[in-house]
Motif scaffolding. Sequence first.
Motif, PDB file in Angstrom:
ATOM      1  N   UNK A   1       0.786  -1.229  -0.306  1.00 37.09           N
ATOM      2  CA  UNK A   1       0.076  -0.128   0.180  1.00 37.09           C
ATOM      3  C   UNK A   1       0.639   1.224   0.311  1.00 37.09           C
ATOM      4  N   UNK A   2       2.264   1.482   0.371  1.00 33.78           N
ATOM      5  CA  UNK A   2       3.085   2.594   0.397  1.00 33.78           C
ATOM      6  C   UNK A   2       2.909   2.845   1.831  1.00 33.78           C
ATOM      7  N   UNK A   3       1.408   3.878   1.403  1.00 34.40           N
ATOM      8  CA  UNK A   3       1.029   4.564   3.384  1.00 34.40           C
ATOM      9  C   UNK A   3      -0.261   4.417   3.452  1.00 34.40           C
ATOM     10  N   UNK A   4      -0.014   4.762   4.796  1.00 31.08           N
ATOM     11  CA  UNK A   4      -1.312   4.376   6.351  1.00 31.08           C
ATOM     12  C   UNK A   4      -2.636   4.786   5.885  1.00 31.08           C
ATOM     13  N   UNK A   5      -2.612   5.881   4.728  1.00 26.49           N
ATOM     14  CA  UNK A   5      -3.974   6.119   4.206  1.00 26.49           C
ATOM     15  C   UNK A   5      -5.042   5.143   3.488  1.00 26.49           C
ATOM     16  N   UNK A   6      -4.171   5.269   2.562  1.00 22.63           N
ATOM     17  CA  UNK A   6      -3.974   3.769   1.840  1.00 22.63           C
ATOM     18  C   UNK A   6      -4.711   2.913   2.176  1.00 22.63           C
TER      19      UNK A   6
END
Length: 702
Positions: free
Chosen positions: A155-160
């Motif tokens: 996902x790369x970052x937490x928001x995703x």
Amino acid sequence: MKEVGFEEFNTHAVWKFMEPQKGEFDFAVIDQVLEVAASEGMRVFLSVHPLPDPRWFHMKYAGDGMVDRRGRPAYPRNRVALCWDNPHFREHCTEFIQALVNRYKSAPPLAYWNAWTEPNWIGGSPVYPSVDYDQLTCYCPYTAEKWSEWLRAKYGDVDRVNAAWRIGYGAGELGDWSDVTPPTALPGQWGSYRAWLDWRAFIDDRLTDLVQWVSDTIKATDGNHPTHSNLLFQSAVYNPTILGCDVAKMAGAVDILGSSVYVRSTAGERPELLAQTVDVLRSAASRYSRSCWVTEYQAGPIIWSHDRAVVPTPDDLFLAPFQAIAHGAKGFYYWMWRPRMDAENGGWEQAEYGMTGKDGTLRDRAVRAGAAGRFIRDHEKLILSATYTPRVAILRSQALYHLSFGEVIDEIGANRELPVGDARRFYTDSVLGAYRLLWEEKIPVGFVTPDDILLGRLKDYAVLVMPFAYMLSEAVGAKISDFARGGGVVVADFGCAMKNEVGAVYPRSPGAGLADVFGAEEFDVASDERAIRLEPGTADASEPVRTHMLRSVLRADSGAVVIGKYEDGASAVTLHEYGRGAGILVGTLIFRGYQVSSDPATRAFVRHLVGVRGEVSPVTISGLASDLRVKVEASVLTTETGELLIAINHNSCRVVATADVKTSSREAWDLMRDAAMPVESREGGVCITLPLEASGVAVIRL
Ligand SMILES: [Zn+2]
């Protein structure tokens, strides 16, 4: 062994015993075994066992071991279950594997390496009756760290992650990566669907990575001998979630995929389960152009382990390798030669499994098993080069197993055969029922995963059967639509494509664009049992088919033909011409219904649907009462010069069956009797009269 016809055997190198002190290896036992093999001209299949780990390692590095969903040590025992995500494990075990492989890579008897035997996450036998939802593993800090890495890569970052997991309503969002912990709530406990599916895909990935690591470590030292892993057959035929083993992923980790198969002691007389195991393995291995084996087959008594006390007969041992070959397997081993007699680890399984006496003297089981091996080797070129090419695919989705387990509808059925009754083991039983029905009708089957469909692998098939395929992505739905448009037949039952891959409901059901393929959609759902009256010309229309547990009332488009109606006249089954192909939607849980009832009218009906656009089986068996006919297995393989018919009588009485085989040959040669067989020519094939003893096998070259 050699005297009765065996040519290869499997032996085991266990880290715990072979590196008793750090850096001090003791391979004396393996040296001796290979010496004997060399002097007898036998080949050795050498299994590497990184577990159990040696005492010096365990005391210093094992820590608290695996942890279950409730935060307890997994599978209470005297010794903690070492977690293979513990980084010290690979660091130290690599030296053992390298030393072992270096020592034997040039030994003449060495044939194959087994990278891992029966990989699974439950730390032992899957037949422990106590294994339940709360014993899911692993929630230890090492595995949690790998989980965090896995999510970052995906996902790369937490928001995703927050967006994908649909966690919200003001609570539960992740603020940063330190908030990421393995999900402990199942979807059936209001946990996030996507988090659960990610978590189980991750757990499957970790097990695959483990086996791949051993295989790669072997190959880095020995580039010549193939690597293998034998899965538990439960991973292939039951719900594999608790085992954490994805057959499709495992097929890419080793050169040859295998399975341990203990059907009688787990499920009773269910001969189709060995066939299903091989078909699942062969289909997975074929994606990598690799082959599959049956690597362990019960050779002797089971008294206290597994679910049932049962001893296979000599005829059972003769029959089994032919059944595996009839479904495309290329290797077969029994477990074990002598009964199990462990000096160190007494207790469970002791005195079980052997095909000889404790002193190694022959029993009939050993003689008959050896005879099967000798026959197959005598015809090796013909039999092992023959290919098996099914035209019917069953959709088999690891994510569907995970979701139905997580929704707590695949109750109890984690990994074994249990009474079904009113339990909602919808997915596992639907796949089992679809497979058994087609097996009984001698229709060759392959299994496709959603990934296979995305990779375009439906092109190899004429028919796609979708048992209780209730979660499907738009992308997979689009490929299935293409398949039908291009001439394929799609057969689905209740619940088809209700939800998308994040568990959200499609506005129409079936969703994912499939309502257009079926020319029908669900109008309402009911749970009262009804008869489905079939239109004339649909199977044996005089015999109604019963609904099972749930039924959709369908609303058909003007282009669809209603071929089955409930007693009140509402639509139950629709057939829709779509492009050059067709979509068939059955409103009830027809496949699970068959698994529970074995109703002949249901079998005839589904047989009709699967063959609606043309014959999908190369062989028909007739001339027998229905209950005998379904237990005569018949399989046709393609050889360089024609066909090979393998027929097996799973009945406990002699039968004389009639086999109609599609072939251009007008001759038949019985390889076991080494004699010509009379044939009658038929349009597109031949008709053969087949006398088969109880548990008898016929191998006929056409
Ligand atoms: Zn762990």
